[in-house]
Design an enzyme around this catalytic site. Sequence first.
Site, PDB file in Angstrom:
ATOM      1  N   ARG A  45       0.845  -1.184   0.000  1.00 50.51           N
ATOM      2  CA  ARG A  45       0.000   0.000   0.000  1.00 50.51           C
ATOM      3  C   ARG A  45       0.888   1.244   0.000  1.00 50.51           C
ATOM      4  O   ARG A  45       2.095   1.165   0.135  1.00 50.51           O
ATOM      5  CB  ARG A  45      -1.004  -0.001   1.161  1.00 50.51           C
ATOM      6  CG  ARG A  45      -0.589  -0.571   2.471  1.00 50.51           C
ATOM      7  CD  ARG A  45       0.447   0.223   3.207  1.00 50.51           C
ATOM      8  NE  ARG A  45       0.056   1.616   3.347  1.00 50.51           N
ATOM      9  CZ  ARG A  45       0.912   2.593   3.555  1.00 50.51           C
ATOM     10  NH1 ARG A  45       2.220   2.358   3.619  1.00 50.51           N
ATOM     11  NH2 ARG A  45       0.506   3.842   3.677  1.00 50.51           N
ATOM     12  N   GLY A  46       0.213   2.389  -0.190  1.00 52.51           N
ATOM     13  CA  GLY A  46       0.949   3.629  -0.370  1.00 52.51           C
ATOM     14  C   GLY A  46       1.002   3.944  -1.854  1.00 52.51           C
ATOM     15  O   GLY A  46       1.442   3.104  -2.657  1.00 52.51           O
ATOM     16  N   ALA A  47       0.560   5.135  -2.238  1.00 56.45           N
ATOM     17  CA  ALA A  47       0.380   5.449  -3.657  1.00 56.45           C
ATOM     18  C   ALA A  47       1.620   5.187  -4.522  1.00 56.45           C
ATOM     19  O   ALA A  47       1.537   4.473  -5.532  1.00 56.45           O
ATOM     20  CB  ALA A  47      -0.109   6.890  -3.814  1.00 56.45           C
ATOM     21  N   ARG A  87      -7.096  -0.901  -7.095  1.00 59.72           N
ATOM     22  CA  ARG A  87      -7.366   0.242  -6.196  1.00 59.72           C
ATOM     23  C   ARG A  87      -7.753   1.449  -7.041  1.00 59.72           C
ATOM     24  O   ARG A  87      -6.999   1.831  -7.942  1.00 59.72           O
ATOM     25  CB  ARG A  87      -6.128   0.590  -5.361  1.00 59.72           C
ATOM     26  CG  ARG A  87      -5.613  -0.502  -4.435  1.00 59.72           C
ATOM     27  CD  ARG A  87      -6.460  -0.699  -3.200  1.00 59.72           C
ATOM     28  NE  ARG A  87      -6.593   0.476  -2.370  1.00 59.72           N
ATOM     29  CZ  ARG A  87      -5.705   0.852  -1.442  1.00 59.72           C
ATOM     30  NH1 ARG A  87      -4.608   0.147  -1.242  1.00 59.72           N
ATOM     31  NH2 ARG A  87      -5.922   1.925  -0.707  1.00 59.72           N
ATOM     32  N   GLN A 192      -3.144   2.717   9.980  1.00 56.00           N
ATOM     33  CA  GLN A 192      -1.841   2.718   9.319  1.00 56.00           C
ATOM     34  C   GLN A 192      -0.865   3.689   9.962  1.00 56.00           C
ATOM     35  O   GLN A 192       0.332   3.597   9.741  1.00 56.00           O
ATOM     36  CB  GLN A 192      -2.030   3.002   7.828  1.00 56.00           C
ATOM     37  CG  GLN A 192      -2.711   1.833   7.123  1.00 56.00           C
ATOM     38  CD  GLN A 192      -3.034   2.114   5.667  1.00 56.00           C
ATOM     39  OE1 GLN A 192      -2.815   3.207   5.168  1.00 56.00           O
ATOM     40  NE2 GLN A 192      -3.561   1.125   4.986  1.00 56.00           N
ATOM     41  N   ASP A 233      -2.567  10.614  -2.203  1.00 51.17           N
ATOM     42  CA  ASP A 233      -2.831   9.523  -3.141  1.00 51.17           C
ATOM     43  C   ASP A 233      -3.227  10.035  -4.520  1.00 51.17           C
ATOM     44  O   ASP A 233      -2.999   9.362  -5.517  1.00 51.17           O
ATOM     45  CB  ASP A 233      -3.937   8.617  -2.591  1.00 51.17           C
ATOM     46  CG  ASP A 233      -3.419   7.718  -1.494  1.00 51.17           C
ATOM     47  OD1 ASP A 233      -3.153   6.542  -1.782  1.00 51.17           O
ATOM     48  OD2 ASP A 233      -3.249   8.195  -0.353  1.00 51.17           O
ATOM     49  N   LYS A 244      -5.506   9.779   3.037  1.00 54.04           N
ATOM     50  CA  LYS A 244      -6.195   8.910   3.979  1.00 54.04           C
ATOM     51  C   LYS A 244      -7.239   9.674   4.785  1.00 54.04           C
ATOM     52  O   LYS A 244      -6.998  10.805   5.213  1.00 54.04           O
ATOM     53  CB  LYS A 244      -5.173   8.258   4.914  1.00 54.04           C
ATOM     54  CG  LYS A 244      -5.741   7.183   5.815  1.00 54.04           C
ATOM     55  CD  LYS A 244      -6.116   5.938   5.027  1.00 54.04           C
ATOM     56  CE  LYS A 244      -6.622   4.848   5.969  1.00 54.04           C
ATOM     57  NZ  LYS A 244      -6.931   3.605   5.243  1.00 54.04           N
TER      58      LYS A 244
END
Length: 337
Positions: A45-47, A87, A192, A233, A244
């Site tokens: 995860r994480g753009a 996503r 997170q 993101d 987020k």
Amino acid sequence: MIKAIEWLDERVRFLDQSKLPGDEVYLETDQYEIIAQAIRSLQIRGAPLIGIAAAYGVALAAVRARKEALPIASSVEEAISSLRATRPTAVNLAWALHRMKTLDVRGCSAGDACTRYVMEATAIHREDERMCRQIADAGLKLIPPEARILTHCNAGALATGGAGTALGVIVAAHREGKIREVYASETRPALQGSRLTAWELSKGGIDVTLVTDSTAAFLMEQNRIDLVIVGADRIASNGDTANKIGTYSHALAARHHRLPFYVAAPRSTFDPALPDGSCIPIEERSGREMTHCGEMLLAPAGVGTYTPAFDITPASLITAFITERGVIYPPFDFKSL
């Protein structure tokens, strides 16, 4: 430095972030389907990291096609289609897949085409690593001595190909002795901030204080925060920013208390095709992430939930964007990116 993902001899090795902070587990695969599932399940995860992982997934599809004597073009197209659906919010995913899709391999042998896909995915990774360093250098100038910083969610080495965007700036400031305190909000619903950011900063030797998302405004009122820095993101052409869920609340509180609110992001996170934040698709997570902790029930069985993974912070609340091309102040003009 933490290596959240890497290419190893026609395989991809990645850190399973769903196991943190309890277990540091690395997985290896030669299948793009595993990468796609890892992105969907937040193991990856994480753009920026999602974009890198997707590019490596396409490279894995090309490698498999070469080994099994399958048409590389159709194998790559199938992988891109599957990875694109994982996503919806992070634009880096679409950006990286477009770059892989438009790679010119016409006239190449299967072996040469495969090599080019691997090289392109690796180049995307290396470029992100370099961009993290450039973002840290640009952001370092904004951090005052003895800074007390609030950050939200995770925008560090776990979310990128390098040291991170927002956390990259914090790490650089820590090395310069400019940090007095870092506050990490826990970041609902997937936690997170507590599971990942607190773990990452602690692992890097940086003292961090964990607070609930709803504590941030009170910290500002107590004059215990000097600035807020977060990642992103997707950023629309007018500067509206998806990050987020909870980011918008922090931005509102920062504006009320006259504190700088910075967004650190590479150019791959900017989406010039979208005029404003209302056009950004917002992913909704499973309500179980809020109603349960493991198997423990935290809410009445069957209660309704609303769990958007992201919110939109209007450009009017953002003090500046920290990018690899420098700091951009209002009125925002991203043409130089």
